[in-house]
Design a protein around this motif. Structure first.
Motif, short mmCIF file in Angstrom:
data_model
loop_
_atom_site.label_atom_id
_atom_site.label_comp_id
_atom_site.label_asym_id
_atom_site.label_seq_id
_atom_site.Cartn_x
_atom_site.Cartn_y
_atom_site.Cartn_z
N LYS A 159 -8.46 3.62 -18.45
CA LYS A 159 -9.17 4.55 -19.41
C LYS A 159 -9.70 5.88 -18.96
O LYS A 159 -9.61 6.75 -19.67
CB LYS A 159 -10.42 3.63 -19.41
N GLU A 169 -16.35 9.32 -27.65
CA GLU A 169 -17.53 8.98 -27.35
C GLU A 169 -17.97 9.19 -25.76
O GLU A 169 -19.29 9.54 -25.74
CB GLU A 169 -17.34 7.41 -27.26
N GLU A 210 -8.31 5.67 -32.49
CA GLU A 210 -8.96 4.92 -31.53
C GLU A 210 -8.94 5.36 -30.32
O GLU A 210 -10.21 5.67 -29.55
CB GLU A 210 -8.39 3.32 -31.39
N GLU A 225 -12.61 7.07 -28.51
CA GLU A 225 -12.91 6.58 -27.31
C GLU A 225 -13.14 7.77 -26.44
O GLU A 225 -14.23 7.71 -25.96
CB GLU A 225 -11.67 5.86 -26.59
#
Lengths: 186, 223
Positions: free
Chosen positions: A134, B23, B16, B20
């Motif tokens: 991530k 955010e 998406e 992400e």
């Protein structure tokens, strides 16, 4: 105002949709445009063009996330503006003028192919990013989607600039290998 | 494939993924705003605390300054009797250099007998007839009190001025708690009514003076 309500205003063809969009997203969109163009006036125009583009495309489009949708429009418009401006500069050379004139001959054939290729490439990049941790993919998107400066992207991710630089370098290499493996000739 | 195509392709990646990252950006932005607010609040708090501390320190030093005033002041009036006698004031006599001719009294609470007026009634000399428990005073002392223009008294040796606006007898007049004059029923008219245009006090009038003053001389009491 909630995004859903703003989208409803677009669907109702209520011009308050643009006012509400500007109130909520102007700074965000302006930042994207500025990152591409580095020119306040041009960026302002691009943001305004984005509102118009959103007005024209919603409906039929019903974006899941309004910010992402608008950001994508602003990014595209800003890049187009940037290319237009840099192309004008390149026209100063007769060589580039000739090149551009010749490129127009194959443009019609290429456009469809390029659009398809870009779509495929986009899918491949999405897959590649989804496989990344991530932290890394967020850094990548901040740098190459939002065009945040390296220091800004690093700060947003809470890492040092050097570390961000290293991560991005490794990611670019991995992406190239991945795309070559997937059959994209770069 | 051109470099531009990669840029375009990245612009078209899954929403998406974009959301992400967005955010995270927004979260960071919020944190920066919160940090800014905390910093502003901290600066505000420190400023308020600093001002409060300075105010307290000034307040404390103000009290000290009054208590330790070299010009002398009243430390307390709280235990004075209604009749003006036995005032219970803690009087001190300092061997000061304030007056040219005598000792400066930090505090004076005495019964005075007017012995003379001069300078058009703006100054009088009085002889102490009752020390009213003022330990460092004795009968027979001569005290000089200077009055200012018409309605004020200037106590020599202190320099402060005291208003005397026809106050009722047995009342007290204070100026900034530095000097207070208390006078009895025997107070001369000139004191109550000011100087100009009033009859001069009669020699032998008595009144209680509670103030800083200058002791001119120490004359043994004839009594």
């Amino acid at each position: 105002m909630q995004d859903e309500k703003i989208i409803e205003l677009y669907f109702e063809r209520d011009e308050r949709a643009i006012e509400e969009t500007a109130a909520k997203y102007e700074n965000y969109l302006f930042k994207i445009a500025m990152n591409v163009l580095s020119d306040r006036e041009d960026s302002r125009e691009c943001v305004n063009d984005s509102y118009f583009a959103a007005w024209e495309s919603i409906p039929p489009a019903r974006p899941k996330g309004l910010s992402g949708y608008l950001g994508k429009i602003t990014r595209r418009i800003s890049i187009d503006r940037y290319r237009y401006k840099t192309r004008d500069k390149r026209r100063e050379s007769e060589y580039t003028v000739s090149l551009d004139e010749l490129s127009e001959c194959i443009e019609a054939r290429e456009n469809a192919e390029v659009a398809a290729e870009v779509k495929e490439l986009s899918g491949a990049i999405s897959k590649f990013l989804q496989r990344q941790p991530k932290e890394k993919r967020i850094l990548f998107i901040m740098r190459y989607y939002f065009f945040d400066s390296l220091s800004e992207a690093a700060e947003n991710c809470g890492i040092s600039e050097n570390k961000a630089k290293k991560i991005l370098f490794n990611m670019r290499n991995s992406l190239r290998e991945y795309l070559e493996k997937e059959g994209f000739l770069l | 494939m051109r470099e531009e195509d990669i840029i375009d392709a990245i612009g078209d990646i899954d929403e998406e993924l974009i959301t992400e990252a967005e955010e995270v950006r927004q979260e960071k932005k919020k944190k920066v705003i919160i940090k800014g607010l905390i910093a502003v609040a901290a600066v505000f708090l420190v400023t308020v605390l600093t001002f409060t501390a300075v105010a307290i320190i000034r307040s404390d030093s103000g009290t000290d300054g009054l208590t330790n005033s070299s010009t002398g002041g009243f430390n307390s009036w709280s235990d004075e009797d209604a009749d003006g006698k036995n005032s219970g004031l803690t009087n001190t006599v300092s061997k000061g250099d304030d007056g040219e001719r005598g000792e400066k009294l930090d505090l004076l609470a005495v019964m005075l007998e007017v012995t003379g007026w001069y300078e058009e009634g703006s100054c009088f000399m009085g002889r102490v007839t009752d020390t009213l428990d003022s330990e460092n005073l004795s009968k027979g002392m001569y005290i000089e009190v200077n009055f200012g223009k018409s309605v004020s008294i200037e106590i020599k040796g202190n320099g402060e001025k005291i208003q005397l606006d026809n106050k009722p007898t047995e009342s007290m007049i204070s100026v900034g708690s530095e000097i207070t004059v208390k006078y009895s029923t025997l107070i001369p008219p000139v004191v109550t009514n000011g100087v100009a245009g009033n009859p001069e006090p009669t020699r032998g009038d008595h009144f209680i003076l509670v103030a800083d003053a200058v002791v001119l001389d120490r004359v043994p009491d004839a009594d």
